[in-house]
Design an enzyme around this catalytic site. Structure first.
Site, mmCIF file in Angstrom:
data_model
loop_
_atom_site.group_PDB
_atom_site.id
_atom_site.type_symbol
_atom_site.label_atom_id
_atom_site.label_comp_id
_atom_site.label_asym_id
_atom_site.label_seq_id
_atom_site.Cartn_x
_atom_site.Cartn_y
_atom_site.Cartn_z
ATOM 1 N NE ARG A 51 -5.540 -5.466 2.342
ATOM 2 C CZ ARG A 51 -6.312 -6.225 1.606
ATOM 3 N NH1 ARG A 51 -7.373 -6.830 2.139
ATOM 4 N NH2 ARG A 51 -6.085 -6.406 0.335
ATOM 5 N N GLY A 52 -7.300 -2.564 1.206
ATOM 6 C CA GLY A 52 -8.191 -2.969 0.119
ATOM 7 C C GLY A 52 -8.985 -1.742 -0.307
ATOM 8 C CB ALA A 53 -9.607 -0.278 -3.656
ATOM 9 N NE ARG A 78 -2.336 1.955 1.343
ATOM 10 C CZ ARG A 78 -2.460 0.690 0.969
ATOM 11 N NH1 ARG A 78 -3.479 -0.037 1.394
ATOM 12 N NH2 ARG A 78 -1.572 0.133 0.153
ATOM 13 C CD GLN A 103 -1.372 -7.347 0.762
ATOM 14 O OE1 GLN A 103 -0.469 -8.056 0.324
ATOM 15 N NE2 GLN A 103 -1.323 -6.033 0.701
ATOM 16 C CG ASP A 153 -5.865 -0.915 -5.218
ATOM 17 O OD1 ASP A 153 -5.528 -2.072 -5.543
ATOM 18 O OD2 ASP A 153 -6.101 -0.568 -4.041
ATOM 19 C CG ASN A 192 -5.058 -5.257 -8.168
ATOM 20 O OD1 ASN A 192 -5.720 -4.773 -7.249
ATOM 21 N ND2 ASN A 192 -4.848 -6.558 -8.271
ATOM 22 C CE LYS A 193 -1.034 -4.797 -2.583
ATOM 23 N NZ LYS A 193 -0.273 -3.658 -1.998
HETATM 24 O O1 MRU Z 1 -2.212 -2.555 -0.330
HETATM 25 P P1 MRU Z 1 -3.580 -3.161 -0.285
HETATM 26 O O2 MRU Z 1 -3.648 -4.417 0.516
HETATM 27 O O3 MRU Z 1 -4.604 -2.138 0.159
HETATM 28 O O4 MRU Z 1 -3.894 -3.519 -1.777
HETATM 29 C C1 MRU Z 1 -5.114 -4.132 -2.099
HETATM 30 C C2 MRU Z 1 -5.235 -4.536 -3.507
HETATM 31 O O5 MRU Z 1 -4.404 -4.252 -4.330
HETATM 32 C C3 MRU Z 1 -6.506 -5.208 -3.903
HETATM 33 O O6 MRU Z 1 -6.287 -6.131 -4.908
HETATM 34 C C4 MRU Z 1 -7.488 -4.144 -4.413
HETATM 35 O O7 MRU Z 1 -7.620 -3.125 -3.462
HETATM 36 C C5 MRU Z 1 -8.802 -4.686 -4.728
HETATM 37 S S1 MRU Z 1 -9.631 -5.079 -3.228
HETATM 38 C C6 MRU Z 1 -11.208 -5.482 -3.512
#
Ligand code: MRU
Length: 355
Positions: free
Chosen positions: A47-49, A90, A199, A240, A250-251
């Site tokens: 996970r994470g963009a 996603r 996270q 994201d 973002n999250k």
């Molecule tokens: O649902 P996730 O864990 O994939 O969400 C991640 C986030 O929102 C991060 O803050 C974002 O992807 C930036 S990661 C460098």
């Protein structure tokens, strides 16, 4: 500092660390099947963009490497099918779509130029590896650029996880924090737990502890309090998808942190590579992923289902929110820092025509 690569293409397999099990266990998984990799993205194993962008590119590499035929047409069809499956995992982070487009563009160019399935296969693998290496390089650059914004003695609040585990390695906002620490600045971090999937509590704390960077964990409900007590000097978090208007997804929870930062006069920065800037999508087209209600009903504990509420309660579970540009002090990218008005500065960073 050794860089952890949470997802990698090794020979004909993709290997990744299953982030659902951190901090309890470090479980590495591997596959030759892009469908399994797509499931890993959907289920938050990866996970994470930026990390899901790299994983999606590796998914296409797996499709190319394991296509059984020698014909170009069949290979291109297999790649299109894999792209379709991977793009349905996603919806919010643009990096996934950006990486899929980039690899497919390369495949088509090489197909047209050479007419050779073998050359296309090789080009897809190389392009995916290039995306991974470039992401690490961009993170290190952003780290250096963003670290200039952090002063000796600062306490930085961060949200979610933006470290090695969210990228090809090193991290975006966490990369900035890492870089400031490596420069010898005595800083400390306040990490939000980031419900529902935690996270922050699970991944950010794990990463910072490994690096020896001082961190204190707070629940998401404590952000207003810590800011009102003057305990936060700056906020650094990730993105994201950043729109040209400067709105960014973002999250979930980012927006409320931005509102509180504005109220308390705390500088609020987002850190992301330019691959996270989406010049095509407008605010009304932005898709916010809605995830399974059990993420909210239960603890994010992968070994057993532990309800924190009445099991059949109705739930809202948007995985992201949108922060408007008027709450953002600056956007740190590998090409420099964009400041308001973002519709001008982001266009300049992306070298797009103004207007
Ligand atoms: O649902 P996730 O864990 O994939 O969400 C991640 C986030 O929102 C991060 O803050 C974002 O992807 C930036 S990661 C460098």
């Amino acid at each position: 500092m050794e860089i952890l690569k949470p997802v990698d293409l090794i020979g004909s397999k993709v290997k990744w660390i299953d982030t659902r099990f951190i901090p309890w266990e470090e479980i590495w998984r591997e596959t030759e099947d892009y469908r399994r990799l797509a499931k890993a993205i959907k289920d938050l194993e990866i996970r994470g963009a930026p990390a899901i962008g790299v994983a999606a590119a590796f998914g296409l590499a797996l499709a190319a490497l394991h296509y059984p035929g020698k014909d170009l047409e069949g290979l291109m069809r297999a790649l299109e099918e894999a792209k379709e499956v991977l793009s349905k995992t996603r919806p919010t982070a643009v990096n996934l779509f950006w990486a899929l487009e980039r690899v497919m563009k390369k495949a088509k160019e090489v197909a047209e130029k050479t007419g050779s399935a073998e050359e296309v296969r090789e080009a897809v693998v190389q392009e995916a590896k290039k995306i991974q290496q470039e992401d690490i390089d961009m993170n290190i650059k952003m780290g250096r650029i963003g670290a200039k914004l952090i002063d000796h003695g600062d306490t930085v609040l961060t949200h979610c996880n933006t470290g090695s585990l969210a990228t090809a390695g090193y991290g975006t906002a966490l990369g900035v924090i890492r870089s400031a620490w490596e420069e010898g600045k005595e800083i400390s971090v306040i990490a939000t737990e980031t419900r529902p999937v935690d996270q922050g509590a699970r991944l950010t704390v794990w990463e910072l502890k490994r690096d020896g960077i001082p961190v204190r964990l707070i629940s998401d409900t404590m952000v207003g309090y810590v800011m009102s007590e003057g305990l936060v000097d700056k906020v650094f978090l990730g993105a994201d998808r950043i729109l040209l208007s400067g709105h960014f997804a973002n999250k979930i929870g980012t927006y409320q942190i931005a509102v509180l930062a504005k109220h308390h006069g705390v500088p609020f920065y987002t850190v992301a590579p330019t691959s996270t800037v989406d010049p095509k999508t407008t605010l009304d087209q932005l898709v916010i992923e809605e995830r399974h209600p059990d993420e909210v009903r239960c603890c994010p504990y992968p070994y057993e289902k532990i309800y924190v509420t009445v099991p059949d309660v109705d739930v809202l579970n948007p995985a992201f929110d949108v922060t408007p540009p008027e709450l953002v002090t600056g956007i740190v990218t590998e090409r420099g820092i964009a400041y308001p008005p973002y519709y001008v500065s982001l266009r300049r960073l992306l070298a797009l025509d103004e207007g």
